[in-house]
Design a protein around this motif. Structure first.
Motif, mmCIF file in Angstrom:
data_model
loop_
_atom_site.group_PDB
_atom_site.id
_atom_site.type_symbol
_atom_site.label_atom_id
_atom_site.label_comp_id
_atom_site.label_asym_id
_atom_site.label_seq_id
_atom_site.Cartn_x
_atom_site.Cartn_y
_atom_site.Cartn_z
ATOM 1 N N ILE A 126 0.797 -1.076 -0.119
ATOM 2 C CA ILE A 126 0.015 0.109 0.279
ATOM 3 C C ILE A 126 0.864 1.697 -0.380
ATOM 4 C CG2 ILE A 126 -1.780 1.483 1.190
ATOM 5 C CD1 ILE A 126 -2.810 -1.497 2.203
ATOM 6 N N LEU A 127 0.273 1.981 -0.993
ATOM 7 C CA LEU A 127 1.123 3.503 -1.240
ATOM 8 C C LEU A 127 0.091 4.264 -0.294
ATOM 9 C CD1 LEU A 127 2.664 3.101 -4.809
ATOM 10 C CD2 LEU A 127 4.023 2.488 -2.375
ATOM 11 N N PHE A 128 1.250 5.523 0.072
ATOM 12 C CA PHE A 128 0.799 6.589 0.901
ATOM 13 C C PHE A 128 0.889 7.796 0.150
ATOM 14 C CE2 PHE A 128 0.771 3.414 3.833
ATOM 15 C CZ PHE A 128 -0.436 3.370 4.600
ATOM 16 N N ARG A 129 -0.220 8.545 0.022
ATOM 17 C CA ARG A 129 -0.145 9.648 -1.505
ATOM 18 C C ARG A 129 0.765 10.784 -0.188
ATOM 19 N NH1 ARG A 129 -4.784 12.665 -2.426
ATOM 20 N NH2 ARG A 129 -5.771 11.432 -1.034
ATOM 21 N N CYS A 130 2.210 12.114 -0.542
ATOM 22 C CA CYS A 130 2.938 12.584 0.105
ATOM 23 C C CYS A 130 1.470 14.157 0.691
ATOM 24 C CB CYS A 130 3.391 13.185 -0.818
ATOM 25 S SG CYS A 130 5.145 12.662 -1.666
ATOM 26 N N SER A 131 0.704 14.303 0.428
ATOM 27 C CA SER A 131 -0.173 15.743 0.255
ATOM 28 C C SER A 131 -1.438 15.237 1.893
ATOM 29 C CB SER A 131 -1.456 15.597 -0.095
ATOM 30 O OG SER A 131 -2.644 14.092 -0.701
#
Length: 234
Positions: free
Chosen positions: A6-11
């Motif tokens: 799972i990837l997490f968005r920088c924002s």
């Protein structure tokens, strides 16, 4: 869905890095809530719709703020459209320079503009820019606040809300006076360009990136243990 990827968005990294109130807890309630949103988005393709006038303006005036910055710096800036990804996070920086990641934030009005100028760097923006620097290999970032005119559609929304809240059906001398004030608080062409931009410098911190990596691992484990059970029924 493979939870370990799972990837997490920088924002949204600021939500991950919110500390829990109790020392006995690993993740804060804010972090857990965001983990649920990420799980739902990546498994079911649904995205929580959160919008307000600040977000609306920011999206609508991106090009205006980019133009203002170009005029201020006497340099032509082009909005980046490339999405960057590593094993943990993903993001699309506004601008990518050889030695810097400038990120534009469009203030709602002159009051929020000055508030951001006087206060420390917003925690969410700090982590967003740490993520961008991590993704692009840059060691320096700039948080650039721009004060640009509010689009007419949002100005008209404010006028309609005033009339609705005041119970006024038709325009009259009172509404005309209020409308003039609303417009004045939304249009900034009379202010010099150099007074409509302020910049906060942010440096890359490897220690914080290591903390972020550890927190992402914890969040993935939370998602796996909470949502990836074969049978969640008692």
């Amino acid at each position: 869905m493979e939870t370990s990827k799972i990837l997490f968005r920088c924002s949204q990294l600021g939500k991950l890095m919110t500390e829990p109130r109790s020392k006995s807890e690993t993740l804060s309630e804010t972090t857990k809530e965001y983990c649920r949103e990420v799980y739902i988005n990546q498994k079911y393709g649904r995205k929580k719709d959160i919008t307000n006038k600040y977000i609306q303006k920011g999206l609508m005036v991106e090009e205006d703020s980019l133009t203002l910055l170009s005029r201020y710096q006497h340099q032509f800036f082009v909005k980046n459209k490339e999405r960057f990804v590593n094993e943990y996070i993903c993001g699309t920086p506004d601008i990518i320079l050889d030695d810097c990641i400038p990120d534009i934030k469009s203030s709602w009005d002159i009051f929020t503009f000055f508030k951001s100028k006087m206060e420390p760097v917003n925690k969410d923006y700090y982590w967003q820019l740490q993520g961008y620097m991590w993704l692009t290999g840059r060691k320096h970032a700039q948080l650039i606040y721009c004060l640009v005119n509010t689009p007419d559609i949002l100005i008209n929304d404010q006028k309609r809300k005033f009339m609705w809240n005041a119970g006024i059906l038709d325009e009259n001398p009172i509404t005309e006076e209020v409308f003039t004030e609303i417009e004045r608080n939304c249009i900034f062409d009379d202010i010099p360009i150099e007074e409509r931009i302020h910049i906060k410098n942010i440096e890359y911190h490897e220690e914080d990136i290591q903390r972020l990596q550890q927190r992402i691992i914890q969040c993935r484990e939370y998602i796996m243990s909470t949502f990836n059970k074969k049978n969640n029924n008692p």
